[in-house]
Motif scaffolding. Structure first.
Motif, PDB file in Angstrom:
ATOM      1  N   SER A  51      -9.478 -35.566 -45.407  1.00 17.31           N
ATOM      2  CA  SER A  51      -8.632 -35.541 -44.199  1.00 17.31           C
ATOM      3  C   SER A  51      -7.166 -35.549 -44.596  1.00 17.31           C
ATOM      4  O   SER A  51      -6.350 -34.834 -44.010  1.00 17.31           O
ATOM      5  N   PHE A  54      -5.933 -34.406 -47.274  1.00 16.48           N
ATOM      6  CA  PHE A  54      -5.598 -33.085 -47.783  1.00 16.48           C
ATOM      7  C   PHE A  54      -5.421 -32.089 -46.632  1.00 16.48           C
ATOM      8  O   PHE A  54      -4.466 -31.324 -46.602  1.00 16.48           O
ATOM      9  N   ALA A  55      -6.357 -32.147 -45.655  1.00 13.96           N
ATOM     10  CA  ALA A  55      -6.293 -31.233 -44.511  1.00 13.96           C
ATOM     11  C   ALA A  55      -4.988 -31.429 -43.744  1.00 13.96           C
ATOM     12  O   ALA A  55      -4.326 -30.470 -43.357  1.00 13.96           O
ATOM     13  N   SER A  59      -2.158 -32.736 -44.898  1.00 18.91           N
ATOM     14  CA  SER A  59      -1.030 -32.265 -45.704  1.00 18.91           C
ATOM     15  C   SER A  59      -0.947 -30.741 -45.661  1.00 18.91           C
ATOM     16  O   SER A  59       0.131 -30.169 -45.529  1.00 18.91           O
ATOM     17  N   LEU A  60      -2.128 -30.094 -45.768  1.00 20.83           N
ATOM     18  CA  LEU A  60      -2.155 -28.639 -45.748  1.00 20.83           C
ATOM     19  C   LEU A  60      -1.600 -28.136 -44.416  1.00 20.83           C
ATOM     20  O   LEU A  60      -0.765 -27.234 -44.378  1.00 20.83           O
ATOM     21  N   TYR A  61      -2.071 -28.788 -43.346  1.00 20.21           N
ATOM     22  CA  TYR A  61      -1.632 -28.408 -42.005  1.00 20.21           C
ATOM     23  C   TYR A  61      -0.116 -28.548 -41.888  1.00 20.21           C
ATOM     24  O   TYR A  61       0.590 -27.635 -41.465  1.00 20.21           O
ATOM     25  N   SER A 120       2.033 -28.662 -44.315  1.00 21.89           N
ATOM     26  CA  SER A 120       2.701 -27.712 -45.212  1.00 21.89           C
ATOM     27  C   SER A 120       2.811 -26.339 -44.569  1.00 21.89           C
ATOM     28  O   SER A 120       3.842 -25.679 -44.675  1.00 21.89           O
ATOM     29  N   LEU A 121       1.718 -25.929 -43.910  1.00 19.27           N
ATOM     30  CA  LEU A 121       1.732 -24.629 -43.247  1.00 19.27           C
ATOM     31  C   LEU A 121       2.836 -24.585 -42.193  1.00 19.27           C
ATOM     32  O   LEU A 121       3.593 -23.616 -42.098  1.00 19.27           O
ATOM     33  N   TRP A 158       6.196 -24.628 -43.950  1.00 20.41           N
ATOM     34  CA  TRP A 158       6.446 -23.327 -44.586  1.00 20.41           C
ATOM     35  C   TRP A 158       6.855 -22.287 -43.549  1.00 20.41           C
ATOM     36  O   TRP A 158       7.807 -21.545 -43.735  1.00 20.41           O
ATOM     37  N   ASN A 214      -2.817 -23.031 -36.090  1.00 24.55           N
ATOM     38  CA  ASN A 214      -3.065 -23.272 -37.503  1.00 24.55           C
ATOM     39  C   ASN A 214      -3.232 -21.977 -38.300  1.00 24.55           C
ATOM     40  O   ASN A 214      -2.344 -21.128 -38.258  1.00 24.55           O
ATOM     41  N   PHE A 215      -4.348 -21.780 -38.997  1.00 28.58           N
ATOM     42  CA  PHE A 215      -4.500 -20.606 -39.863  1.00 28.58           C
ATOM     43  C   PHE A 215      -4.418 -19.307 -39.079  1.00 28.58           C
ATOM     44  O   PHE A 215      -3.781 -18.343 -39.521  1.00 28.58           O
TER      45      PHE A 215
END
Ligand SMILES: [Zn+2]
Ligand SMILES: [Zn+2]
Length: 164
Positions: free
Chosen positions: A20, A22-23, A25-27, A29-30, A33, A59-60
Motif C-alpha cells: 500500500s 508503494f502504491a 507513493s507511486l500514485y 509520484s504520478l 510528475w 490515475n494510470f
C-alpha cells in the motif's frame, strides 16, 4: 485465531503495508510528475489544474490520456524554436542587396557588380572599406573626404580626373 498461522498473518500484514505504501507513493509520484510536466509545457493555470486532476482522479488511465493530449513542446523547447526562427529570419533580412538595382552583394564589395553603383570606399590611410556616409574612418580615426553620393565616380575614371 481462524486457523491461520499468526506468523503468516503478520508477514501478510507487513507485505500489504509495504504494497500500500508503494502504491500510494507511486500514485503521488504520478500526480507530482504530471504537475511538473504540465507546468513545463504551459503557463495556463487552468490546463495545469485539469491535467493534474485527470491523474488524481483517473490515475494510470488519466496519465495515459494526459500523455496523449499534453502540449508537444515544453516551454523551453518552444522558446528555443522561436529563437531559431528569429535568427533564420534575421539571416534572410541581412542578405545585402544593391540599393539601386537590388542585385545581391557582399558586405565587402566596393561597387555593385551589376549596375556599378558605388557601395563602399577605401580609407585613405588604413585601406579598410568604409560606408560612403562615413566622414571618419572608424578603424584608424582618419578624416576621409566628405560623403560621396552613390552615383559619384561609380567607377574610377582617371582620364576625367581634374588635374591640379
Ligand atoms: Zn546594383
Ligand atoms: Zn582608416
Amino acid at each position: 485465531m481462524l486457523g491461520a498461522d499468526p506468523n503468516l498473518n503478520t508477514i501478510l500484514q507487513i507485505a500489504i503495508g509495504f504494497l500500500s505504501a508503494f502504491a500510494i507513493s507511486l500514485y503521488l509520484s504520478l500526480v507530482i510528475w504530471t504537475f511538473r510536466d504540465i507546468r513545463s509545457r504551459t503557463r495556463d493555470v487552468f490546463a495545469q489544474l485539469l491535467a493534474t486532476l485527470l491523474v488524481v482522479v483517473l490515475n494510470f488511465a488519466g496519465l495515459l490520456l494526459y500523455l496523449i493530449l499534453r502540449p508537444k513542446e515544453t516551454l523551453t523547447q518552444a522558446y528555443e524554436r522561436a529563437l531559431e526562427e528569429e535568427a533564420l529570419l534575421r539571416d534572410v533580412e541581412e542578405r545585402l542587396t544593391c540599393p539601386s538595382c537590388r542585385a545581391p552583394i557582399e558586405k565587402d564589395f566596393m561597387i555593385c557588380p551589376e549596375c556599378q553603383t558605388r557601395l563602399r570606399r577605401k580609407c585613405t590611410k588604413c585601406g579598410r572599406l568604409l560606408d560612403l556616409r562615413w566622414t571618419t574612418c572608424p578603424y584608424c580615426v582618419t578624416d576621409v573626404q566628405a560623403p560621396l553620393s552613390r552615383r559619384d565616380e561609380s567607377l574610377p575614371r582617371p582620364e576625367m580626373e581634374p588635374q591640379r
